[in-house]
Design an enzyme around this catalytic site. Structure first.
Site, PDB file in Angstrom:
ATOM      1  N   GLU A 175     -17.949 -16.915 -39.619  1.00 18.39           N
ATOM      2  CA  GLU A 175     -18.229 -16.451 -40.987  1.00 18.39           C
ATOM      3  C   GLU A 175     -17.035 -15.680 -41.546  1.00 18.39           C
ATOM      4  OE1 GLU A 175     -21.968 -14.641 -40.004  1.00 18.39           O
ATOM      5  OE2 GLU A 175     -22.758 -16.638 -39.607  1.00 18.39           O
ATOM      6  N   LYS A 227     -25.032  -9.103 -37.948  1.00 13.77           N
ATOM      7  CA  LYS A 227     -24.431  -9.548 -39.215  1.00 13.77           C
ATOM      8  C   LYS A 227     -24.758  -8.536 -40.328  1.00 13.77           C
ATOM      9  CE  LYS A 227     -24.560 -14.218 -37.467  1.00 13.77           C
ATOM     10  NZ  LYS A 227     -24.614 -15.661 -37.724  1.00 13.77           N
ATOM     11  N   GLU A 264     -18.838 -20.744 -30.172  1.00 10.52           N
ATOM     12  CA  GLU A 264     -19.875 -20.874 -31.178  1.00 10.52           C
ATOM     13  C   GLU A 264     -19.608 -22.094 -32.058  1.00 10.52           C
ATOM     14  OE1 GLU A 264     -21.958 -16.830 -31.834  1.00 10.52           O
ATOM     15  OE2 GLU A 264     -20.293 -16.973 -33.220  1.00 10.52           O
ATOM     16  N   SER A 268     -27.773 -20.402 -32.552  1.00 16.09           N
ATOM     17  CA  SER A 268     -29.211 -20.652 -32.464  1.00 16.09           C
ATOM     18  C   SER A 268     -29.769 -20.465 -31.050  1.00 16.09           C
ATOM     19  CB  SER A 268     -29.555 -22.045 -32.993  1.00 16.09           C
ATOM     20  OG  SER A 268     -29.232 -22.137 -34.374  1.00 16.09           O
ATOM     21  N   ASN A 298     -25.477  -9.918 -32.549  1.00 16.85           N
ATOM     22  CA  ASN A 298     -24.673  -9.807 -33.763  1.00 16.85           C
ATOM     23  C   ASN A 298     -25.642  -9.722 -34.940  1.00 16.85           C
ATOM     24  OD1 ASN A 298     -22.983 -10.125 -35.941  1.00 16.85           O
ATOM     25  ND2 ASN A 298     -22.399 -12.240 -35.458  1.00 16.85           N
ATOM     26  N   HIS A 305     -15.092 -14.419 -35.816  1.00 18.29           N
ATOM     27  CA  HIS A 305     -16.374 -15.085 -36.064  1.00 18.29           C
ATOM     28  C   HIS A 305     -16.197 -16.129 -37.176  1.00 18.29           C
ATOM     29  CE1 HIS A 305     -20.507 -15.829 -37.230  1.00 18.29           C
ATOM     30  NE2 HIS A 305     -20.836 -15.416 -36.020  1.00 18.29           N
ATOM     31  N   GLY A 325     -27.021 -20.339 -37.013  1.00 27.62           N
ATOM     32  CA  GLY A 325     -28.010 -20.082 -38.056  1.00 27.62           C
ATOM     33  C   GLY A 325     -28.726 -21.326 -38.549  1.00 27.62           C
TER      34      GLY A 325
HETATM   35  P1  PGA Z   1     -27.329 -17.440 -34.701  1.00 28.22           P
HETATM   36  O1  PGA Z   1     -25.876 -16.764 -34.897  1.00 28.22           O
HETATM   37  O2  PGA Z   1     -27.832 -17.003 -33.345  1.00 28.22           O
HETATM   38  O3  PGA Z   1     -28.156 -16.908 -35.828  1.00 28.22           O
HETATM   39  O4  PGA Z   1     -27.125 -18.921 -34.761  1.00 28.22           O
HETATM   40  C1  PGA Z   1     -24.975 -16.659 -33.838  1.00 28.22           C
HETATM   41  C2  PGA Z   1     -23.700 -16.007 -34.309  1.00 28.22           C
HETATM   42  O5  PGA Z   1     -23.263 -16.273 -35.433  1.00 28.22           O
HETATM   43  O6  PGA Z   1     -23.094 -15.206 -33.574  1.00 28.22           O
END
Ligand code: PGA
Length: 255
Positions: free
Chosen positions: A97, A11, A167, A213, A9, A95, A173
């Site tokens: 976000e 983003k 998640e 992460s 992803n 997601h 992140g």
């Molecule tokens: P990250 O994000 O690996 O940077 O923690 C995962 C995601 O949001 O899908």
């Protein structure tokens, strides 16, 4: 039998040149017929160039969001038909976000998910709890609400093209990863949810990705958990030297 599935992803990151180079580097290492499913989910302006960069490889194309309505007067939105038109096999929905910053509710995610499945698009459906919710021992209650809301009126046939990404929001992140035990417990809860709301076959075939992460040094341990079938990778998917070892960790794992 469940094939491992690792998705990147991206983003809202990368330039066009960086995206093309990254996609080409991943494609070079993921031939058609590979033992792992790999998908790249770039920002929408880069879908077509990434599609070109991965052509002929085993890498699939995914988008990060879509709107449920048919093409029409919805300024700023992207229709599912458009994603299909540019060669997407997958769309990420729900997601955290999107839920946090763009008002994606369970009800809206449900509309998007149904529309995507009606079009035949694969869905990576994200669920996960906030830190406060985990600390209050509400993880399973939150997952129950998100699953019931996102999957309302989704029958077993429609559910077949759905992959779930667990998640935990506190791990996205942040550099903090759920422990393998925490991930496994949530994945088992989700699989059992599907077992009780659909059937054994749906539960046994369901692929559940872990996201939050994921890095080269924790991927193998997470992926070795019985109910972890892949990874949804954010930050570490932006660099071939980090994403390729995660894909490698998933190769050959069949559950
Ligand atoms: P990250 O994000 O690996 O940077 O923690 C995962 C995601 O949001 O899908």
């Amino acid at each position: 039998m469940r094939r491992p599935f690792v998705a990147g992803n991206w983003k809202m990151n990368l330039t066009l040149a960086q995206g093309k180079a990254l996609a080409a580097a991943i494609a070079a290492d993921c031939p058609a017929g590979d033992s792992v499913d790999v998908a790249l989910c770039p920002a929408s302006p880069y879908l077509l160039p990434v599609k070109d960069a991965i052509a002929g490889s085993g890498v699939q194309l995914g988008a990060q969001n879509a709107y449920f309505a048919a093409p029409g007067a919805f300024t700023g939105e992207i229709a599912l038909d458009m994603l299909l038109d540019v060669g997407c096999q997958w769309v990420i929905l729900g997601h955290s976000e999107r839920r946090q910053f763009f008002g994606d509710t369970d009800a809206l995610i449900n509309k998007k998910l149904i529309a995507a499945r009606q079009k035949g698009l694969g869905v990576i459906f994200c669920v996960g709890e906030l830190l406060a919710e985990r600390q209050e021992n509400r993880t399973e209650a939150v997952l129950e609400t998100q699953m019931a809301g996102g999957l309302a009126d989704v029958d077993a046939a429609m559910f077949e093209g759905v992959v779930i990404a667990y998640e935990p929001v506190w791990a996205i992140g942040t550099g903090v990863t759920a422990s393998p035990e925490q991930a496994e417990a949530a994945h088992l809860y989700l699989r059992n949810w599907v077992r009780s709301h659909y059937n054994n076959a749906a539960a046994d075939q369901l692929r559940i990705q872990y996201g939050g992460s994921v890095k080269p040094d924790n991927a193998a341990e997470l992926l070795s958990q019985p109910n972890v079938d892949g990874a949804l990778v954010g930050g570490a998917s932006l660099k071939p030297e980090q994403f390729l070892p995660i894909i490698q960790a998933a190769r050959g794992i069949v559950k």
